[in-house]
Scaffold this motif. Sequence first.
Motif, PDB file in Angstrom:
ATOM      1  N   GLY A 170      -6.042  10.074  -6.499  1.00  0.00           N
ATOM      2  CA  GLY A 170      -6.314   8.637  -6.632  1.00  0.00           C
ATOM      3  C   GLY A 170      -5.303   7.783  -5.894  1.00  0.00           C
ATOM      4  O   GLY A 170      -5.670   6.811  -5.223  1.00  0.00           O
ATOM      5  N   ILE A 171      -4.028   8.156  -5.983  1.00  0.00           N
ATOM      6  CA  ILE A 171      -2.978   7.396  -5.290  1.00  0.00           C
ATOM      7  C   ILE A 171      -3.122   7.524  -3.781  1.00  0.00           C
ATOM      8  O   ILE A 171      -2.987   6.539  -3.038  1.00  0.00           O
ATOM      9  N   ILE A 172      -3.413   8.727  -3.309  1.00  0.00           N
ATOM     10  CA  ILE A 172      -3.581   8.936  -1.860  1.00  0.00           C
ATOM     11  C   ILE A 172      -4.764   8.116  -1.335  1.00  0.00           C
ATOM     12  O   ILE A 172      -4.659   7.435  -0.300  1.00  0.00           O
ATOM     13  N   ILE A 173      -5.887   8.158  -2.057  1.00  0.00           N
ATOM     14  CA  ILE A 173      -7.084   7.423  -1.621  1.00  0.00           C
ATOM     15  C   ILE A 173      -6.836   5.918  -1.629  1.00  0.00           C
ATOM     16  O   ILE A 173      -7.168   5.223  -0.654  1.00  0.00           O
ATOM     17  N   THR A 174      -6.233   5.407  -2.704  1.00  0.00           N
ATOM     18  CA  THR A 174      -5.990   3.951  -2.776  1.00  0.00           C
ATOM     19  C   THR A 174      -4.950   3.510  -1.753  1.00  0.00           C
ATOM     20  O   THR A 174      -5.020   2.395  -1.235  1.00  0.00           O
ATOM     21  N   THR A 175      -3.997   4.378  -1.432  1.00  0.00           N
ATOM     22  CA  THR A 175      -3.016   4.062  -0.377  1.00  0.00           C
ATOM     23  C   THR A 175      -3.711   3.957   0.975  1.00  0.00           C
ATOM     24  O   THR A 175      -3.457   3.017   1.743  1.00  0.00           O
ATOM     25  N   ILE A 176      -4.592   4.910   1.260  1.00  0.00           N
ATOM     26  CA  ILE A 176      -5.342   4.866   2.531  1.00  0.00           C
ATOM     27  C   ILE A 176      -6.193   3.606   2.610  1.00  0.00           C
ATOM     28  O   ILE A 176      -6.214   2.914   3.644  1.00  0.00           O
TER      29      ILE A 176
ATOM     30  N   ALA B 178       0.818  -1.216   0.000  1.00  0.00           N
ATOM     31  CA  ALA B 178       0.000   0.000   0.000  1.00  0.00           C
ATOM     32  C   ALA B 178       0.854   1.268   0.000  1.00  0.00           C
ATOM     33  O   ALA B 178       0.458   2.291  -0.553  1.00  0.00           O
ATOM     34  N   LEU B 179       2.035   1.184   0.620  1.00  0.00           N
ATOM     35  CA  LEU B 179       2.901   2.364   0.733  1.00  0.00           C
ATOM     36  C   LEU B 179       3.762   2.590  -0.513  1.00  0.00           C
ATOM     37  O   LEU B 179       4.111   3.740  -0.827  1.00  0.00           O
TER      38      LEU B 179
END
Length: 197
Positions: free
Chosen positions: A82-88, A12-13
């Motif tokens: 999108g990247i921030i949301i999918t990472t969370i 995820a990171l």
Amino acid sequence: MKKSNIIMLIAALLPLGLFLFPLWKITLEAPQYPTPLGMYIHINDFSDANPHDIKNINLMNHYVGMKYIPDAIPEFKIFPLGIIITTIIGLIIAFKGNYKWFLYWFILMIILSSAGLYDFYLWEHDYGHNLDPKAIMKFTNPDGSIMGFQPPLFGTKQILNFTAHSYPRLGAYFLGIGIFAAFFAYIVGKKAIKKYD
């Protein structure tokens, strides 16, 4: 914390590497440019491979009627979000979810990444084919149609006397490794469950 969840946490990171490193690079080689022209595509911006490369590409493209490479496009706002949301989401799954959710995140990231590549292709197609009819120079194909100047999505392509290269960079590898690490986490988690059944 289970081994599979730790792997999922790392998965995820990893896509956050897109905020540190370029996603893609396009390079143009030609005899008149001893140092090839190039630009990096980041998750939220374009940048020069060498000083003033984008300015020189824009000046060159102006003659054949191509649009200027913009400072900002809508995707530069959408992709980072999108990247921030999918990472969370990935982090929540890593801490709270079971191995089946790792597979769902993997599928989600494959779909979103494929959509991103397709959007990149559409941008390249518009950039290379939607030419100004009042351009100073016009080139045609053997069949008489207007020649397009679309760079390749991936690989190498000859465009007049230019050789265009288009390849992923370190940010894309971070994303790809993160995506497939989630699938690996799913396999590890599934095996662990079977072991205790």
